[in-house]
Scaffold this active site. Structure first.
Site, mmCIF file in Angstrom:
data_model
loop_
_atom_site.group_PDB
_atom_site.id
_atom_site.type_symbol
_atom_site.label_atom_id
_atom_site.label_comp_id
_atom_site.label_asym_id
_atom_site.label_seq_id
_atom_site.Cartn_x
_atom_site.Cartn_y
_atom_site.Cartn_z
ATOM 1 N N TYR A 144 2.549 5.798 -0.022
ATOM 2 C CA TYR A 144 1.453 4.826 -0.028
ATOM 3 C C TYR A 144 1.328 4.254 -1.432
ATOM 4 C CZ TYR A 144 -3.103 2.637 0.399
ATOM 5 O OH TYR A 144 -4.142 1.728 0.395
ATOM 6 N N ASP A 239 4.992 5.530 -9.116
ATOM 7 C CA ASP A 239 3.596 5.298 -8.760
ATOM 8 C C ASP A 239 2.845 6.611 -8.961
ATOM 9 O OD1 ASP A 239 1.139 4.925 -7.702
ATOM 10 O OD2 ASP A 239 1.814 4.157 -5.753
ATOM 11 N N LYS A 267 -6.914 6.231 -10.331
ATOM 12 C CA LYS A 267 -7.691 7.437 -10.026
ATOM 13 C C LYS A 267 -8.174 8.153 -11.300
ATOM 14 C CE LYS A 267 -6.177 7.450 -5.337
ATOM 15 N NZ LYS A 267 -4.968 7.337 -4.579
#
Ligand SMILES: *Cc1c(COP(=O)(O)O)cnc(C)c1O
Length: 425
Positions: A144, A239, A267
């Site tokens: 994702y 990522d 995050k």
């Protein structure tokens, strides 16, 4: 556990917000039931409108590594807010954040701040394409990377199948330049590059897969991605929106000793505020406007409050934090494995540092296909049992749970008692 007020709010929310939530997994569709509506959180605890107090393993899906509402982060945010919410002009604090990140990530020589992980990966790919002047991007099935059009593609059957959009509303043309491969499949990766390496602009990978549950990279998987990209003149993009400053201060690239060309962070680096980063080699980042021809911009990019939260978070994470996260993670992993064994429930706990998933009904998960073999019904029942016992666990078999430095051994022990009791649901 009481839930009447949350249930009422969920009904009300469903009539004005799709699914009642502003991001799909919050709707609890994967586990059934309705989600607690949250009023506040502090340390390792999260509280809902019905007066329940939960031990939290979601951690806002990653950012809350110091625990919720860490006093230093909250006071940095308040100080910053007093000075104005947004300027759309450069600030000294942005440099400070950039220098902190560059100090932790030697692979990053220059970086840009954006407002979400989605923007970071989308921008990194645009820059990579602009740099190598090719169109194709390789991603791994189940990886994702946010919800931009080109990245919402997963594999059809067969290696290197042309991207088929995963979502309605994504024209096939948007995904046709996305090639997908099974995670951890070195043979397929090398074969794809042999066949069409000279068309491939970039490979984007979660260096620990976290969005199919926690799946560590096979030995040599990450180094092979970097090597094959180097050989064919493509850009390797890690990522690390989930793993960055999570599995170590220098992310998965420091943890596994591999150096990508570009990195995305999010995050944790925003400390709970909307902030993410993409960056990498100087020659690549020189392509970004106004230095180069690749356009990328944002009204709220580098927002002063988000930057303040990010700096305060990074300043409070030290080596001792990661030692502690590893200890707590190991205790939870060992305990959960014992719970499964003692109750003769088939399953496995997979963990890297403070990211962890309990997969039911399988012995090893290495990629999306094996993750999909896990017993989701069993997970859903266990999740409901945990929630009932005030343990707030991610509401999907295919998510990672997160531990914070605010968790205690007593929290882990209480969680293990609940985890065992929840198996009888
Ligand atoms: C969460 C996540 C994203 C998307 O970040 P948002 O801030 O939700 O847009 C991208 N990549 C990975 C690996 C993630 O875990």
């Amino acid at each position: 556990m009481r839930s009447q007020r949350s249930q009422q709010l969920f009904k009300r929310a469903e009539s004005v917000i799709p699914g009642g939530v502003n991001s799909p997994v919050r709707a609890y569709r994967a586990v059934g039931g309705s989600p607690p509506f949250i009023t506040r959180a502090s340390g390792a605890r999260i509280f809902d409108v019905d007066g329940n107090e939960f031990i939290d393993y979601v951690g806002s899906w990653g950012p809350a590594i110091l625990g919720h509402a860490h006093p230093a982060v909250v006071s940095a945010v308040k100080r910053s807010a007093d000075n104005g919410l947004s300027f759309g002009a450069p600030t000294e604090q942005e440099i400070r954040l950039a220098e902190l990140i560059i100090g932790l990530y030697p692979s990053i020589e220059m970086l840009r701040c954006v407002s979400s992980g989605t923007e970071a990966t989308m921008s990194a790919i645009r820059v990579a394409r602009g740099f190598v002047k090719r169109n194709y991007v390789v991603k791994f099935d189940g990886g994702y990377h946010g919800h931009s059009d080109g990245l919402l593609a997963k594999a059809g059957s067969g290696v290197g199948t042309l991207g088929i959009p995963d979502s309605a509303g994504v024209p096939e043309g948007m995904a046709q330049y996305t090639l997908t491969l099974p995670y951890n499949d070195l043979v397929a990766l090398e074969a794809l590059f042999q066949e069409r390496g000279s068309d491939i602009a970039a490979v984007i990978v979660e260096p620990v897969a976290g969005n199919i549950g926690c799946v560590p990279p096979a030995p040599d998987f990450l180094s092979t991605i970097v090597a094959v990209c180097k050989k064919f003149g493509s850009v390797s993009i890690f990522d690390e929106v989930m793993t960055g400053c999570r599995v170590s201060s220098g992310g998965a690239q420091a943890y596994y000793g591999v150096t990508p060309d570009m990195t995305c962070l999010g995050k944790v680096v925003g400390g709970g505020m909307p902030l993410a980063i993409y960056g990498g080699r100087r020659d690549i980042m020189n392509c970004v406007a106004p230095l180069g021809p690749v356009y990328q911009a944002g009204t709220l990019s580098g927002n002063p409050i988000a930057v303040a939260a990010g700096i305060a978070t990074l300043e409070h994470l030290d080596q001792a934090s990661y030692v502690r996260l590893e200890e707590l993670g190991a205790a939870l992993e060992t305990g959960l494995n014992q719970v499964l064994t003692r109750n003769e429930v088939s399953g496995i706990v997979q963990r890297v540092g403070s990211m962890l998933t309990v997969f039911f009904g399988v012995q090893r998960v290495i990629d999306y296909a094996t993750a999909c073999q896990a017993d989701r019904g069993r997970f859903a029942r266990w999740h409901a049992g945990l929630l009932k016992r005030c343990i707030y666990w991610p509401p999907s078999q295919l998510e990672s749970a997160f531990i914070s430095v605010a968790h205690t051994s007593a929290d882990i022990d209480r969680t293990l008692v609940a985890a065992e009791a929840a198996l009888s649901e």
